[in-house]
Design a protein around this motif. Structure first.
Motif, short mmCIF file in Angstrom:
data_model
loop_
_atom_site.label_atom_id
_atom_site.label_comp_id
_atom_site.label_asym_id
_atom_site.label_seq_id
_atom_site.Cartn_x
_atom_site.Cartn_y
_atom_site.Cartn_z
N VAL A 8 0.84 -1.21 0.00
CA VAL A 8 0.00 0.00 0.00
C VAL A 8 0.87 1.25 0.00
CG1 VAL A 8 -1.63 1.35 1.38
CG2 VAL A 8 -2.02 -1.08 1.04
N GLY A 9 1.92 1.25 0.82
CA GLY A 9 2.81 2.41 0.90
C GLY A 9 3.85 2.45 -0.21
N ASP A 10 3.88 1.41 -1.06
CA ASP A 10 4.85 1.31 -2.15
C ASP A 10 6.28 1.49 -1.63
OD1 ASP A 10 5.63 0.87 -4.77
OD2 ASP A 10 5.36 2.95 -5.39
N VAL A 24 12.54 13.12 3.88
CA VAL A 24 11.64 14.23 3.56
C VAL A 24 10.24 13.71 3.26
CG1 VAL A 24 11.16 16.08 1.90
CG2 VAL A 24 13.47 15.78 2.81
N TRP A 25 10.16 12.61 2.53
CA TRP A 25 8.84 12.05 2.19
C TRP A 25 8.14 11.57 3.46
CZ3 TRP A 25 5.57 12.61 -1.48
CH2 TRP A 25 4.47 11.76 -1.55
N ASN A 26 8.87 10.96 4.38
CA ASN A 26 8.26 10.51 5.63
C ASN A 26 7.73 11.70 6.44
OD1 ASN A 26 8.72 7.83 5.08
ND2 ASN A 26 10.62 7.74 6.24
N GLU A 27 8.49 12.79 6.49
CA GLU A 27 8.01 13.99 7.18
C GLU A 27 6.79 14.57 6.47
OE1 GLU A 27 11.22 16.75 7.54
OE2 GLU A 27 12.35 15.45 8.90
N ALA A 28 6.85 14.63 5.15
CA ALA A 28 5.72 15.15 4.38
C ALA A 28 4.47 14.29 4.59
CB ALA A 28 6.08 15.22 2.89
N SER A 29 4.67 12.98 4.64
CA SER A 29 3.54 12.07 4.88
C SER A 29 2.94 12.29 6.26
CB SER A 29 3.99 10.62 4.73
OG SER A 29 4.39 10.36 3.41
N ALA A 30 3.80 12.52 7.26
CA ALA A 30 3.30 12.79 8.61
C ALA A 30 2.49 14.08 8.64
CB ALA A 30 4.47 12.86 9.60
N VAL A 31 2.99 15.11 7.97
CA VAL A 31 2.27 16.39 7.91
C VAL A 31 0.94 16.20 7.18
CG1 VAL A 31 2.31 18.72 6.92
CG2 VAL A 31 4.34 17.83 8.07
N GLY A 32 0.96 15.47 6.08
CA GLY A 32 -0.27 15.21 5.33
C GLY A 32 -1.28 14.42 6.15
N LEU A 33 -0.82 13.38 6.85
CA LEU A 33 -1.72 12.57 7.67
C LEU A 33 -2.34 13.41 8.77
CD1 LEU A 33 -2.86 9.75 8.42
CD2 LEU A 33 -0.84 9.46 9.86
#
Length: 159
Positions: A8-10, A24-33
Motif C-alpha cells: 500500500v505504501g509502495d 523528507v517524504w516521511n516527514e511530508a507524509s506525517a504532515v499530510g496525515l
C-alpha cells in the motif's frame, strides 16, 4: 499484514533508496496525515450541527475512515518495533483540542441520529460499561507496550 502495508505504501520503490528523499517524504507524509486528521475532526465536529442527520452520517463515516488510517499507522509502527505511545504526551494543547473536536462530533452524531434506545437506562449503563472496559484495555495495552519496550532496552544493554 506487513507485506500488504508495504505494498500500500509502495515502500519497495527505488524512490526510498535515497535517504534524504525517504526522510523528507516521511516527514511530508506525517504532515499530510495530520492535516487529514485535523480536517476530519473539524468537519466531523461541525457537520452534525449544521447539516442535521445527513451531516451526522457523513461525520460518522469520516471518523471511521480516520480510525482506519490511524490503526494502520499504529499497527505498522508496532510491527517495526516503534512504540508511539511510549513518549506520547496527552496533555499537549493540540491533543486536547483534537479530543474535544472528536467528542463534539460524537455528541453531535448521537443527538442528530436520535437513537431511540439511548432513552433506556440499560443502554446507557451498557455504554458506560463498554467505555470503561475499552479505556481499561487501552491503558493496559499502553502499559504492556511500555514494559515490553523497557525489557527490550534492558536486553540490548546487556549485549
Amino acid at each position: 499484514m506487513m507485506k500488504a502495508m508495504r505494498f500500500v505504501g509502495d515502500l519497495d520503490d527505488d524512490f526510498y533508496q535515497d535517504e534524504h528523499q525517504r526522510d523528507v517524504w516521511n516527514e511530508a507524509s506525517a504532515v499530510g496525515l495530520q492535516g487529514v486528521f485535523w480536517a476530519v475532526f473539524v468537519s466531523s465536529a461541525i457537520l452534525p450541527w449544521v447539516a442535521g442527520q445527513t451531516g451526522a452520517w457523513i461525520s460518522l463515516a469520516l471518523l471511521i475512515t480516520a480510525l482506519f488510517g490511524s490503526v494502520l499507522t499504529i499497527v505498522y509502527a508496532i510491527g517495526r518495533d516503534v512504540d508511539a505511545y511510549l513518549l506520547s504526551n496527552y496533555k499537549r494543547p493540540r491533543v486536547v483540542l483534537s479530543m474535544a473536536l472528536y467528542l463534539l462530533a460524537v455528541v453531535g452524531i448521537m443527538v442528530q441520529l436520535k437513537f431511540d434506545t439511548f432513552q433506556e437506562s440499560s443502554t446507557w449503563l451498557g455504554a458506560l460499561a463498554g467505555g470503561l472496559v475499552g479505556a481499561g484495555m487501552a491503558i493496559a495495552a499502553v502499559k504492556h507496550r511500555q514494559q515490553r519496550s523497557k525489557r527490550r532496552d534492558e536486553a540490548e544493554e546487556v549485549l
